[in-house]
Motif scaffolding. Structure first.
Motif, PDB file in Angstrom:
ATOM      1  N   GLY A   1      30.077  37.606  42.863  1.00  0.00           N
ATOM      2  CA  GLY A   1      30.422  37.371  41.494  1.00  0.00           C
ATOM      3  C   GLY A   1      30.075  35.931  41.007  1.00  0.00           C
ATOM      4  O   GLY A   1      28.881  36.055  41.273  1.00  0.00           O
ATOM      5  N   GLU A   2      30.794  35.742  39.746  1.00  0.00           N
ATOM      6  CA  GLU A   2      30.352  34.607  38.922  1.00  0.00           C
ATOM      7  C   GLU A   2      30.031  32.849  39.464  1.00  0.00           C
ATOM      8  O   GLU A   2      30.990  33.081  40.272  1.00  0.00           O
TER       9      GLU A   2
ATOM     10  N   LEU B   1      37.874  38.211  35.557  1.00  0.00           N
ATOM     11  CA  LEU B   1      38.299  38.917  36.593  1.00  0.00           C
ATOM     12  C   LEU B   1      37.740  38.107  38.585  1.00  0.00           C
ATOM     13  O   LEU B   1      38.671  38.661  39.312  1.00  0.00           O
TER      14      LEU B   1
ATOM     15  N   LYS C   1      39.556  38.056  41.456  1.00  0.00           N
ATOM     16  CA  LYS C   1      39.630  38.038  42.991  1.00  0.00           C
ATOM     17  C   LYS C   1      40.019  37.360  43.646  1.00  0.00           C
ATOM     18  O   LYS C   1      40.759  37.284  44.371  1.00  0.00           O
TER      19      LYS C   1
ATOM     20  N   HIS D   1      35.270  46.751  36.711  1.00  0.00           N
ATOM     21  CA  HIS D   1      35.808  46.354  37.854  1.00  0.00           C
ATOM     22  C   HIS D   1      36.410  46.867  38.385  1.00  0.00           C
ATOM     23  O   HIS D   1      37.196  45.853  39.695  1.00  0.00           O
TER      24      HIS D   1
END
Lengths: 465, 290
Positions: B42-43, B68, B72, B271
């Motif tokens: 992840g970011e 995103l 999540k 994704h």
């Protein structure tokens, strides 16, 4: 008597045409035969000028003699008498201005490839299984906090742990390694080496607290109250510098810190990761240091069609390691020397569309011996680029000094220390690395970590007597 | 690792997560933020702390499921863990000597306006709150605000709840009616904060806006969060996130904030399969946080 004209053993490298699009390590390392051959070029000078040229005085002739005698583990042990991370420094030290600059072989031909041999000894050691047990003194249950896990912090934590101290290493990111992880790319310093250094620390009993920002979630006073008897601040470089030219706030203008952090720490190069990064077609990197080279070479690997490097002086003045410049050229980076940006142009919707520069010429050397750069009239030119990366250096991280007004800093924000002990203006608090010197080299930071460990140990021993 | 203690939908798009983190809860102050990373791939994203409870040892965040990472986050339930949580970051809002304040929240920004109002109100400050939403279905935190302010005004763009109009309509009405404030705090989408600042400027009312620019480390290293304030470069993570609303270069902020929008859309597409897989695993009661 050795043949004084024999050239150094060349380093096997990945083909530039293949490597410029991948993050695999560029330099592949010497084989045992190559290392022994190169070690035999060493004259074993009694006065060891190379050792004097090393910021941490590695016993260079001694370790090279052991390689020549095929005692590779002995060579590694000889290096680690003075510093613990030869796999890192063998790869990132600017040897050509340090040890190798002093090598007597360099007078008539090429200096001994000390850095490559250092890396060889370290890699050979790491490849052995089972790993050699790390020597350690009995635990003394005295707690020391190390803040920041870059080269200075890693070294200080390692040395103190070996001396028996109970060390806690604080890191604000989710991963240990500081600039070695967020800054220096995989193709120059594989991260397995940092993971190995981290594993070594853990096996020495160092407690590692990631995601912990000292200065925000816990103050220096609170650490002292918790029972830490000494604190080493190795918080590293901070905010990137910008040029204050028009258009620098446009989308598509990065600091090298941000660009490299996205690519390296956040794995933007790996499509499995979700880290966003502008898909650049044409990139201009501004600056002439190692960080500029890293940014340019990363941009090429991220798929840019062209990457330009803009530096205001000539190639001779570039502070980057010679090898990085050479590799960057091989990979197709286009160098624009004696050029200085004056504006980033706007594509009309807030995104960078070009970098306007002027040509420079070098004048007389100033009092510091550096030649001043002057702008040439009517020399403006514009490079059509969609991404601009500013690699102009950094100022020390501001967080700690903001959180602790009792910590004396200089005009630039660098923490002021006693040069002999690295002690700061606060009792029991030491500092070293870029937080003290401003942006400098990995080996200088490691040297500071080592010195701090020694002076902390000395101070704590005296206290307990 | 940080465990989610409570998850609650506040409206169709905004969700509240109460996360266990005694260290952060102990230190947090209104105006500060956390950075989280849901899982290894992840970011790192910054989210303002919406509430904190040092006794329970929890911090609360509220997010709108847009990118995103927030999608999540949406797949996690109470009991699940977030891989990395770091904070508190940024400087607390400076509210010393304030006697009468007006706090203005727009959309999901109300989540961040809430701790400001609560903190000021409990410190004995007269607090008027104006919160605005597109329509009735999106209104959230009404009850929480009511308990933590002097007067609450709700506006909706379509008039389906509260007063019809924008927050700035109501704000101007109050100011024209002679309400005196020594501080305005505006939190919401950038255009809304800009309009609030434009509204208060003729009245000479000191106005703070809370900025949430693109950010990676949040500790004064990457320089991604730079904003132009009064012509000079400032960094939201160490100089902010609150800035004088009358001095911020909003145009630059908006283009810089939008820099990854196309990619986010593309990434969400790429994704989508992974999200679907995660979602399926969640349905099956399997591990969600791999």
């Amino acid at each position: 008597m050795a043949d004084m004209t024999s050239p150094r053993t060349s380093m096997p490298e990945r083909d530039p045409r293949l490597r410029r699009r991948t993050f695999e390590e560029v330099s592949l390392g010497y084989t045992e035969e190559m290392a022994v051959a190169e070690a035999n070029r060493c004259l074993q000078c009694k006065h060891a000028p190379c050792t004097a040229g090393c910021p941490v005085n590695v016993r260079i002739p001694e370790f090279i003699a052991k390689i020549a005698a095929r005692d590779f583990e002995g060579a590694y042990q000889a290096i680690t008498q003075t510093h613990g991370a030869p796999a890192i420094t063998g790869r990132v030290c600017p040897q050509e201005t340090q040890c190798e600059a002093k090598c007597v072989r360099g007078i008539k031909s090429e200096p001994v490839a000390i850095g490559r041999l250092e890396r060889f000894a370290a890699d050979w050691h790491m490849a052995q299984k089972p790993a050699f047990a790390l020597p350690k003194l009995p635990a003394n249950y005295t707690h020391v906090a190390v803040v920041g896990s870059g080269p200075a912090g890693l070294t200080c934590a390692h040395d103190l742990a070996q001396l028996g101290y109970a060390v806690t290493l604080f890191e604000s990111f989710h991963t240990v390694g500081g600039v070695l992880v967020y800054g220096i790319p995989e193709f120059r310093l594989p991260k397995t080496i940092i993971r190995r250094a981290e594993a070594d620390l853990r096996s020495l009993g160092v407690q590692i607290k990631t995601n912990t920002v000292v200065g925000r979630v816990v103050t220096l006073d609170e650490l002292m109250e918790e029972g830490y008897r000494a604190i080493f601040l190795s918080t590293g470089a901070g905010l990137p510098k910008f040029m204050n030219i028009s258009g620098e706030g446009l989308a598509g203008v990065y600091s090298a810190n941000e660009y490299l952090t996205r690519v390296n720490l956040m794995h933007a190069w790996n499509p499995d990761y979700e880290t966003p990064l502008i898909k650049s077609r044409s990139v201009a990197v501004v600056g002439g240091g190692n960080v500029a080279m890293d940014a340019a070479r990363c941009a090429m690997r991220m798929g840019a069609d062209e990457v330009h490097l803009i530096y205001r002086r000539s190639e001779a003045e570039m502070p980057a390691r010679a090898e990085e410049v050479h590799h960057a050229k091989e990979e197709g980076i286009q160098f624009h020397f004696l050029s200085n940006p004056v504006a980033v142009t706007n594509n009309g919707s807030g995104h960078a569309s070009g970098l306007t520069c002027v040509k420079m010429e070098l004048g007389e050397a100033d009092s510091s011996g550096r030649r001043t750069a002057r702008t040439l009239e009517d020399s403006e030119f514009t490079l059509k680029v969609d991404t601009v990366i500013m690699a102009l250096g950094t100022s020390p991280n501001p967080l700690i000094r903001m959180a602790d007004p009792n910590l004396n800093v200089d005009r630039k924000g660098c923490i002021i220390v006693d040069e002999q002990t690295l002690h700061t203006s606060r009792e029991g608090v030491y500092a070293g690395g870029d937080a003290v010197t401003g942006a400098a080299t990995v080996i200088l930071a490691m040297g500071a970590g080592k010195l701090a460990a020694q002076s902390i140990a000395r101070a704590l021993e005296t206290q307990s007597d | 690792m940080a465990r989610i203690v409570t998850k609650r939908r506040l409206n169709p798009t905004v969700t509240l997560l109460e996360i266990e983190s005694p260290m952060i809860a102990h230190k947090a102050k209104p105006g500060q933020f956390v950075i989280l990373r849901v899982d290894e791939l992840g970011e790192r994203i910054p989210l303002t702390i919406a509430d904190f409870d040092s006794i329970r040892g929890t911090v609360t965040i509220m997010y709108q499921s847009v990118g995103l990472t927030t999608k999540k986050l949406d797949l996690l339930e109470s009991g699940d863990t977030i891989l990395d949580l770091v904070g508190p970051l940024g400087n607390p809002t400076e509210v010393d000597h304030v006697k009468r304040a007006v706090v203005i929240g727009g959309g999901v920004g109300c989540a961040i306006a809430f701790p400001q109002a609560k903190f000021l109100y409990r410190a004995g400050v007269h607090v008027d709150v104006i919160i605005g939403f597109r329509n009735k279905d999106l209104v959230f935190l009404e009850g929480s605000f009511r308990k933590n302010c002097t007067n609450l005004y709700i506006t909706t763009d379509d008039g389906s709840y509260g007063e019809k109009g924008f927050v700035t309509t109501k704000l101007k009405e109050l100011l024209d009616a002679g309400e005196q404030y020594d501080l305005a705090i505006a939190i919401g989408p950038v255009p809304m904060m800009r309009f609030v600042a434009e509204t208060t400027k003729p009245y000479g009312l000191h106005t703070l806006v809370s900025l949430n620019p693109v950010m990676v480390d949040g500790t004064g290293m990457c320089g991604g969060c730079r904003v132009k304030v009064d012509g000079t470069v400032k960094f939201a993570c160490v100089d902010g996130p609150d800035f004088d609303g009358h001095l911020v270069d909003y145009d630059e902020l908006m283009t810089r904030n939008a820099v990854y929008r196309d990619q986010e859309t593309a990434a969400a597409e790429v994704h989508r399969c992974r999200l679907q897989a995660l979602s399926d695993a969640a349905m099956m009661g399997g591990a969600r946080n791999g």
